[in-house]
Design a protein around this motif. Structure first.
Motif, PDB file in Angstrom:
ATOM      1  N   LYS A  95      -3.717   1.255   1.988  1.00  0.00           N
ATOM      2  CA  LYS A  95      -2.896   1.354   3.369  1.00  0.00           C
ATOM      3  C   LYS A  95      -1.809   2.276   2.925  1.00  0.00           C
ATOM      4  O   LYS A  95      -1.099   2.824   3.260  1.00  0.00           O
ATOM      5  CB  LYS A  95      -2.555  -0.066   3.727  1.00  0.00           C
ATOM      6  N   LEU A  96      -2.166   2.390   1.397  1.00  0.00           N
ATOM      7  CA  LEU A  96      -0.809   3.217   0.716  1.00  0.00           C
ATOM      8  C   LEU A  96      -1.139   5.090   1.076  1.00  0.00           C
ATOM      9  O   LEU A  96      -0.191   5.792   1.358  1.00  0.00           O
ATOM     10  CB  LEU A  96      -0.694   3.201  -1.040  1.00  0.00           C
ATOM     11  N   ASP A  97      -2.410   4.931   1.077  1.00  0.00           N
ATOM     12  CA  ASP A  97      -2.675   6.474   2.036  1.00  0.00           C
ATOM     13  C   ASP A  97      -2.084   6.796   3.310  1.00  0.00           C
ATOM     14  O   ASP A  97      -1.705   8.133   3.354  1.00  0.00           O
ATOM     15  CB  ASP A  97      -3.940   7.062   2.135  1.00  0.00           C
ATOM     16  N   GLY A  98      -2.116   5.641   3.829  1.00  0.00           N
ATOM     17  CA  GLY A  98      -1.587   6.006   5.571  1.00  0.00           C
ATOM     18  C   GLY A  98      -0.081   6.104   5.047  1.00  0.00           C
ATOM     19  O   GLY A  98       0.361   6.610   6.316  1.00  0.00           O
ATOM     20  N   ILE A  99       0.458   5.430   4.243  1.00  0.00           N
ATOM     21  CA  ILE A  99       1.954   5.736   4.160  1.00  0.00           C
ATOM     22  C   ILE A  99       2.716   7.069   3.622  1.00  0.00           C
ATOM     23  O   ILE A  99       4.156   7.171   3.877  1.00  0.00           O
ATOM     24  CB  ILE A  99       2.583   4.812   3.073  1.00  0.00           C
TER      25      ILE A  99
END
Ligand code: ADP
Ligand code: ZN
Length: 212
Positions: A95-99
């Protein structure tokens, strides 16, 4: 610099992350500190997180990802940040990758290596300021005046999740849920491992060297 800190509970992540943040003038984002603040403020988030944290278990991915999404949207995080305590699961890492994934600065990940035997002993001597969150160690780095914070004068106490049962649960969560995060970043070639054993200054030097 966009840096993620991975390490077992009591590995010195918080201490080192605070120093690095000062040295590099970027925000230190600690999800543990944010949750403890929410508890102190009596918010809905704090009410939900308190019993889970006291046990030493992990707060849900959905809740944590929401917290980080909001925090990363603040202007001070644009230049860079040090993430301490997040991501703690592979789902959180994805999810952090997407943020933050598509900025120009690549994410760098630092894993502090400290064996389990050292952890339980360290944490039993750890004390934390109830006012400002400063971290002490009764042997290596005690407050100058007994039980009072050098910086803000508030009381220096043991964290509620620093008892032996909760520490074992936290260690287990680290092995089962957070070590796979290190593997996740290793596969992307962004992981650096640093020996976390030794005096705080020495470990700090090792970290700085690993980042050049
Ligand atoms: P430590 O690394 O010393 O265990 P932290 O202050 O980083 O302590 O975190 C304390 C507690 O806060 C964790 O045991 C967990 O319950 C909760 N927590 C913090 N960050 C996360 C996260 N990313 N995901 C789930 N739970 C978290
Ligand atoms: Zn203090």
């Amino acid at each position: 610099m966009k840096l993620i800190f991975i390490g077992p509970p009591g590995s010195g992540k918080g201490t080192q992350a605070k120093r690095l943040a000062v040295r590099h003038e970027i925000p230190h984002i600690s999800t543990g500190d944010m949750l403890r603040e929410a508890i102190a403020d009596g918010t809905e988030l704090g009410r939900q997180a308190a019993p889970i944290m006291a046990q030493g278990a992990l707060v849900s991915d959905d809740l944590m990802v929401g917290i980080i999404r909001d925090r990363m949207a603040k202007s001070d995080a644009v230049k860079g940040f040090i993430l301490d305590g997040f991501p703690r699961t592979v789902v959180q890492a994805e999810k952090l990758d997407g943020i933050v994934g598509n900025g120009s600065d690549p994410l760098r990940v630092l894993q502090l290596l400290v064996p389990d035997e050292a952890i339980v002993k360290r944490i039993s001597l750890r004390r934390t300021c109830a006012g400002c969150g400063a971290i002490y160690h009764l042997e290596n780095n005690p407050p100058a005046v007994d039980s009072l914070c050098d910086r803000c004068g508030a009381e220096v106490i043991a964290r509620p999740d620093d008892n032996e049962t909760a520490v074992r649960t936290r260690l287990e969560a680290f092995h089962r849920q957070t070590l796979p995060v290190a593997t996740f970043y290793k596969a992307k070639n962004v992981l650096r491992e640093v020996d976390g054993i030794g005096p705080v200054d020495e470990v700090f030097e090792r970290i700085e060297k690993s980042l050049v």
